[in-house]
Design a protein around this motif. Structure first.
Motif, PDB file in Angstrom:
ATOM      1  N   ALA A 196       0.838  -1.211   0.000  1.00 58.15           N
ATOM      2  CA  ALA A 196       0.000   0.000   0.000  1.00 58.15           C
ATOM      3  C   ALA A 196       0.869   1.256   0.000  1.00 58.15           C
ATOM      4  CB  ALA A 196      -0.931  -0.003   1.207  1.00 58.15           C
ATOM      5  N   ALA A 197       1.922   1.278   0.825  1.00 62.14           N
ATOM      6  CA  ALA A 197       2.807   2.449   0.876  1.00 62.14           C
ATOM      7  C   ALA A 197       3.514   2.653  -0.460  1.00 62.14           C
ATOM      8  CB  ALA A 197       3.820   2.294   2.005  1.00 62.14           C
ATOM      9  N   SER A 198       3.939   1.574  -1.093  1.00 64.73           N
ATOM     10  CA  SER A 198       4.606   1.680  -2.394  1.00 64.73           C
ATOM     11  C   SER A 198       3.649   2.157  -3.480  1.00 64.73           C
ATOM     12  CB  SER A 198       5.208   0.332  -2.785  1.00 64.73           C
ATOM     13  OG  SER A 198       6.183  -0.045  -1.843  1.00 64.73           O
ATOM     14  N   LEU A 199       2.401   1.686  -3.416  1.00 64.04           N
ATOM     15  CA  LEU A 199       1.405   2.163  -4.376  1.00 64.04           C
ATOM     16  C   LEU A 199       1.124   3.650  -4.179  1.00 64.04           C
ATOM     17  CD1 LEU A 199      -1.111  -0.818  -4.513  1.00 64.04           C
ATOM     18  CD2 LEU A 199       0.370   0.011  -6.359  1.00 64.04           C
ATOM     19  N   ILE A 200       1.191   4.106  -2.937  1.00 66.71           N
ATOM     20  CA  ILE A 200       1.000   5.531  -2.668  1.00 66.71           C
ATOM     21  C   ILE A 200       2.131   6.343  -3.294  1.00 66.71           C
ATOM     22  CG2 ILE A 200       0.988   7.267  -0.813  1.00 66.71           C
ATOM     23  CD1 ILE A 200      -0.705   5.230   0.810  1.00 66.71           C
ATOM     24  N   VAL A 201       3.359   5.813  -3.265  1.00 67.84           N
ATOM     25  CA  VAL A 201       4.477   6.479  -3.945  1.00 67.84           C
ATOM     26  C   VAL A 201       4.174   6.576  -5.435  1.00 67.84           C
ATOM     27  CG1 VAL A 201       6.916   6.274  -4.598  1.00 67.84           C
ATOM     28  CG2 VAL A 201       6.227   5.833  -2.235  1.00 67.84           C
ATOM     29  N   LEU A 202       3.688   5.481  -6.006  1.00 66.36           N
ATOM     30  CA  LEU A 202       3.365   5.460  -7.430  1.00 66.36           C
ATOM     31  C   LEU A 202       2.224   6.423  -7.762  1.00 66.36           C
ATOM     32  CD1 LEU A 202       4.484   3.823  -9.812  1.00 66.36           C
ATOM     33  CD2 LEU A 202       2.665   2.168  -9.426  1.00 66.36           C
ATOM     34  N   ILE A 203       1.186   6.422  -6.953  1.00 63.78           N
ATOM     35  CA  ILE A 203       0.034   7.308  -7.176  1.00 63.78           C
ATOM     36  C   ILE A 203       0.433   8.771  -7.007  1.00 63.78           C
ATOM     37  CG2 ILE A 203      -2.201   7.980  -6.202  1.00 63.78           C
ATOM     38  CD1 ILE A 203      -2.626   4.950  -5.620  1.00 63.78           C
ATOM     39  N   SER A 204       1.276   9.040  -6.013  1.00 65.44           N
ATOM     40  CA  SER A 204       1.754  10.418  -5.818  1.00 65.44           C
ATOM     41  C   SER A 204       2.536  10.895  -7.020  1.00 65.44           C
ATOM     42  CB  SER A 204       2.621  10.511  -4.563  1.00 65.44           C
ATOM     43  OG  SER A 204       1.850  10.304  -3.422  1.00 65.44           O
ATOM     44  N   GLY A 205       3.336   9.997  -7.581  1.00 70.50           N
ATOM     45  CA  GLY A 205       4.099  10.341  -8.777  1.00 70.50           C
ATOM     46  C   GLY A 205       3.196  10.637  -9.963  1.00 70.50           C
ATOM     47  N   ALA A 206       2.015  10.022  -9.970  1.00 64.29           N
ATOM     48  CA  ALA A 206       1.058  10.265 -11.050  1.00 64.29           C
ATOM     49  C   ALA A 206       0.247  11.539 -10.824  1.00 64.29           C
ATOM     50  CB  ALA A 206       0.124   9.070 -11.190  1.00 64.29           C
ATOM     51  N   GLY A 207       0.451  12.186  -9.678  1.00 65.23           N
ATOM     52  CA  GLY A 207      -0.192  13.476  -9.441  1.00 65.23           C
ATOM     53  C   GLY A 207      -1.210  13.538  -8.324  1.00 65.23           C
ATOM     54  N   ALA A 208      -1.653  12.398  -7.791  1.00 65.20           N
ATOM     55  CA  ALA A 208      -2.682  12.421  -6.750  1.00 65.20           C
ATOM     56  C   ALA A 208      -2.169  13.027  -5.448  1.00 65.20           C
ATOM     57  CB  ALA A 208      -3.207  11.017  -6.496  1.00 65.20           C
ATOM     58  N   GLY A 209      -0.874  12.929  -5.198  1.00 66.16           N
ATOM     59  CA  GLY A 209      -0.311  13.504  -3.979  1.00 66.16           C
ATOM     60  C   GLY A 209      -0.468  15.014  -3.902  1.00 66.16           C
ATOM     61  N   GLU A 210      -0.525  15.645  -5.060  1.00 67.23           N
ATOM     62  CA  GLU A 210      -0.725  17.101  -5.092  1.00 67.23           C
ATOM     63  C   GLU A 210      -2.059  17.508  -4.487  1.00 67.23           C
ATOM     64  OE1 GLU A 210       1.121  19.827  -6.105  1.00 67.23           O
ATOM     65  OE2 GLU A 210       2.756  18.385  -6.055  1.00 67.23           O
ATOM     66  N   MET A 211      -3.045  16.613  -4.550  1.00 64.97           N
ATOM     67  CA  MET A 211      -4.365  16.914  -3.991  1.00 64.97           C
ATOM     68  C   MET A 211      -4.265  17.250  -2.504  1.00 64.97           C
ATOM     69  SD  MET A 211      -7.750  14.502  -3.946  1.00 64.97           S
ATOM     70  CE  MET A 211      -6.997  13.286  -2.880  1.00 64.97           C
ATOM     71  N   LEU A 212      -3.389  16.526  -1.796  1.00 61.19           N
ATOM     72  CA  LEU A 212      -3.238  16.780  -0.363  1.00 61.19           C
ATOM     73  C   LEU A 212      -2.627  18.143  -0.092  1.00 61.19           C
ATOM     74  CD1 LEU A 212      -2.101  13.298   0.940  1.00 61.19           C
ATOM     75  CD2 LEU A 212      -4.343  14.352   1.119  1.00 61.19           C
ATOM     76  N   ARG A 213      -1.839  18.626  -1.026  1.00 59.04           N
ATOM     77  CA  ARG A 213      -1.269  19.967  -0.875  1.00 59.04           C
ATOM     78  C   ARG A 213      -2.325  21.044  -1.096  1.00 59.04           C
ATOM     79  NH1 ARG A 213       4.544  20.491  -3.802  1.00 59.04           N
ATOM     80  NH2 ARG A 213       5.525  18.869  -2.592  1.00 59.04           N
ATOM     81  N   HIS A 214      -3.170  20.816  -2.082  1.00 57.46           N
ATOM     82  CA  HIS A 214      -4.149  21.834  -2.473  1.00 57.46           C
ATOM     83  C   HIS A 214      -5.450  21.777  -1.677  1.00 57.46           C
ATOM     84  CE1 HIS A 214      -1.511  23.080  -5.637  1.00 57.46           C
ATOM     85  NE2 HIS A 214      -1.545  21.896  -6.222  1.00 57.46           N
ATOM     86  N   TYR A 215      -5.734  20.647  -1.052  1.00 58.60           N
ATOM     87  CA  TYR A 215      -6.968  20.496  -0.275  1.00 58.60           C
ATOM     88  C   TYR A 215      -6.637  20.080   1.158  1.00 58.60           C
ATOM     89  CZ  TYR A 215      -9.159  20.680  -4.832  1.00 58.60           C
ATOM     90  OH  TYR A 215      -9.559  21.070  -6.085  1.00 58.60           O
TER      91      TYR A 215
END
Length: 196
Positions: free
Chosen positions: A46-65
């Motif tokens: 799960a943590a590794s998939l989060i790294v992959l998802i963040s790289g695809a741009g979803a991690g930015e959502m946490l910055r903006h929201y």
């Protein structure tokens, strides 16, 4: 991509005490290393998939929201607080019996998903170690895979430590004291993450 600094970062992030490490230790103490491996694999995947998802741009959502991040923080902190209470309040008779709450693969994966620290760590990985790559998704996939391997190795060390605890703390009283110390560490790590 600079692989050596990233590998060192992944090792430090995975081996240092945190909620997942403490729950892995406690679970292996009660159920053994073999029965803890599914939770380790699930949490690390799960943590590794989060790294992959963040790289695809979803991690930015946490910055903006920030509200989403705040809700995730509270859900994760309350859940970890409940788990620490379960560990702390288990009576002495239950230490030797297999009645302790189990750290399941599902719980391990959910812990990573609701933990904003995992998302922030993944975002840091992406922004620090693959910012100017000519093949960003390939490099992020490689980082996610390396993070998976390193985190599995580190959490296995915590599981073996949990098994060793049973040899060191031979009396029920000593085992309960250790269990309560781990519960307090889990509680503190949950609230420290929230207040940081």
């Amino acid at each position: 991509m600079s692989l050596i600094p990233f590998l060192l970062f992944a090792f430090v992030a995975s081996i240092t005490p945190g909620p997942t490490n403490i729950l892995v230790l406690s679970n292996s103490q009660h159920f053994g290393v073999k029965n803890t491996v599914p939770a380790i694999l699930s949490g690390c995947l799960a943590a590794s998939l989060i790294v992959l998802i963040s790289g695809a741009g979803a991690g930015e959502m946490l910055r903006h929201y920030p509200l989403i991040r705040q809700v995730m923080s509270w859900v994760g902190m309350l859940w970890l607080s409940w788990m620490s209470w379960q560990l702390f309040s288990a009576p002495a008779a239950n230490v030797s019996v297999k009645s302790h709450s189990r750290f399941t693969p599902r719980a391990a994966a959910l812990l990573q998903i609701v933990n904003p620290k995992t998302w922030m760590l993944a975002l840091a990985v992406v922004s620090l170690f693959a910012p100017a790559s000519s093949h960003p998704m390939r490099d992020i996939a490689l980082m996610a895979f390396c993070f998976l391997v390193i985190s599995i190795a580190c959490l296995l060390c915590w599981a073996w430590l949990g098994k060793a605890v049973n040899r060191v703390f031979r009396t029920t009283v000593a085992m309960v004291r250790f269990q309560r110390l781990m519960a307090l560490c889990l509680f503190i790590s949950a609230w420290a993450g929230m207040l940081a």
